[in-house]
Design a protein around this motif. Structure first.
Motif, mmCIF file in Angstrom:
data_model
loop_
_atom_site.group_PDB
_atom_site.id
_atom_site.type_symbol
_atom_site.label_atom_id
_atom_site.label_comp_id
_atom_site.label_asym_id
_atom_site.label_seq_id
_atom_site.Cartn_x
_atom_site.Cartn_y
_atom_site.Cartn_z
ATOM 1 N N ASN A 3 0.872 -1.173 0.000
ATOM 2 C CA ASN A 3 0.000 0.000 0.000
ATOM 3 C C ASN A 3 0.913 1.228 0.000
ATOM 4 O OD1 ASN A 3 0.695 0.703 2.728
ATOM 5 N ND2 ASN A 3 -0.812 -0.781 3.467
ATOM 6 N N THR A 4 0.347 2.399 -0.168
ATOM 7 C CA THR A 4 1.181 3.601 -0.300
ATOM 8 C C THR A 4 1.962 3.914 0.977
ATOM 9 O OG1 THR A 4 -0.723 5.015 0.181
ATOM 10 C CG2 THR A 4 -0.198 4.631 -2.145
ATOM 11 N N THR A 5 1.418 3.595 2.122
ATOM 12 C CA THR A 5 2.126 3.828 3.383
ATOM 13 C C THR A 5 3.375 2.949 3.462
ATOM 14 O OG1 THR A 5 0.062 4.414 4.487
ATOM 15 C CG2 THR A 5 1.921 3.814 5.901
ATOM 16 N N LEU A 10 9.306 2.179 2.765
ATOM 17 C CA LEU A 10 10.387 1.546 2.016
ATOM 18 C C LEU A 10 11.309 2.605 1.418
ATOM 19 C CD1 LEU A 10 10.199 -1.505 -0.243
ATOM 20 C CD2 LEU A 10 11.133 0.574 -1.204
ATOM 21 N N ILE A 11 10.738 3.644 0.833
ATOM 22 C CA ILE A 11 11.533 4.718 0.224
ATOM 23 C C ILE A 11 12.328 5.471 1.280
ATOM 24 C CG2 ILE A 11 11.378 6.935 -0.978
ATOM 25 C CD1 ILE A 11 8.927 5.652 -2.443
ATOM 26 N N ASP A 12 11.666 5.822 2.366
ATOM 27 C CA ASP A 12 12.359 6.541 3.438
ATOM 28 C C ASP A 12 13.546 5.723 3.961
ATOM 29 O OD1 ASP A 12 10.680 8.727 3.212
ATOM 30 O OD2 ASP A 12 9.367 8.088 4.843
ATOM 31 N N ASN A 13 13.347 4.434 4.143
ATOM 32 C CA ASN A 13 14.441 3.570 4.605
ATOM 33 C C ASN A 13 15.536 3.455 3.561
ATOM 34 O OD1 ASN A 13 13.162 3.091 7.047
ATOM 35 N ND2 ASN A 13 12.197 1.208 6.340
ATOM 36 N N ALA A 14 15.160 3.352 2.299
ATOM 37 C CA ALA A 14 16.143 3.232 1.220
ATOM 38 C C ALA A 14 17.025 4.461 1.118
ATOM 39 C CB ALA A 14 15.433 2.993 -0.116
ATOM 40 N N LEU A 15 16.462 5.619 1.434
ATOM 41 C CA LEU A 15 17.189 6.880 1.268
ATOM 42 C C LEU A 15 17.689 7.464 2.586
ATOM 43 C CD1 LEU A 15 14.987 8.513 -1.504
ATOM 44 C CD2 LEU A 15 17.069 7.162 -1.759
ATOM 45 N N PHE A 73 1.642 -3.656 -8.454
ATOM 46 C CA PHE A 73 2.441 -3.807 -7.241
ATOM 47 C C PHE A 73 1.943 -2.954 -6.072
ATOM 48 C CE2 PHE A 73 5.607 -5.106 -10.438
ATOM 49 C CZ PHE A 73 5.954 -6.342 -9.902
ATOM 50 N N VAL A 74 1.095 -1.958 -6.354
ATOM 51 C CA VAL A 74 0.571 -1.081 -5.304
ATOM 52 C C VAL A 74 -0.954 -1.073 -5.403
ATOM 53 C CG1 VAL A 74 0.427 1.322 -4.511
ATOM 54 C CG2 VAL A 74 2.622 0.369 -5.208
ATOM 55 N N GLU A 75 -1.595 -1.151 -4.245
ATOM 56 C CA GLU A 75 -3.064 -1.116 -4.198
ATOM 57 C C GLU A 75 -3.589 0.237 -4.593
ATOM 58 O OE1 GLU A 75 -3.696 -1.771 0.036
ATOM 59 O OE2 GLU A 75 -3.520 -3.903 -0.317
#
Length: 75
Positions: A3-5, A10-15, A73-75
């Protein structure tokens, strides 16, 4: 499927996580950011991510969500 959350997390952790200037998921990304995000998406979602040509040219969270939603891949 994310989901978008979950995708924002995931993005915040990746960056590198949120900073005093905000969360990485809330800003535009350069090519190095895109590479980090794509790598983490591959780790999370598998090899199918490599087949998505549109992942070569996204700059914002909204663009990424639209691409991943179109690919299921995203709801």
């Amino acid at each position: 499927m994310l989901n978008t959350t979950d995708l924002k997390t995931l993005i915040d952790n990746a960056l590198g996580g949120p900073t005093a200037s905000g969360s990485p998921s809330e800003r535009d990304w350069d090519s190095l950011d895109q590479l980090e995000i794509t790598t983490h998406l591959h780790d999370e979602l598998g090899d199918k991510v490599n087949e998505i040509d549109a992942l070569n040219s996204f700059e914002t969270f909204d663009q990424l969500v639209a691409i991943l939603r179109a690919e299921g891949f995203v709801e």
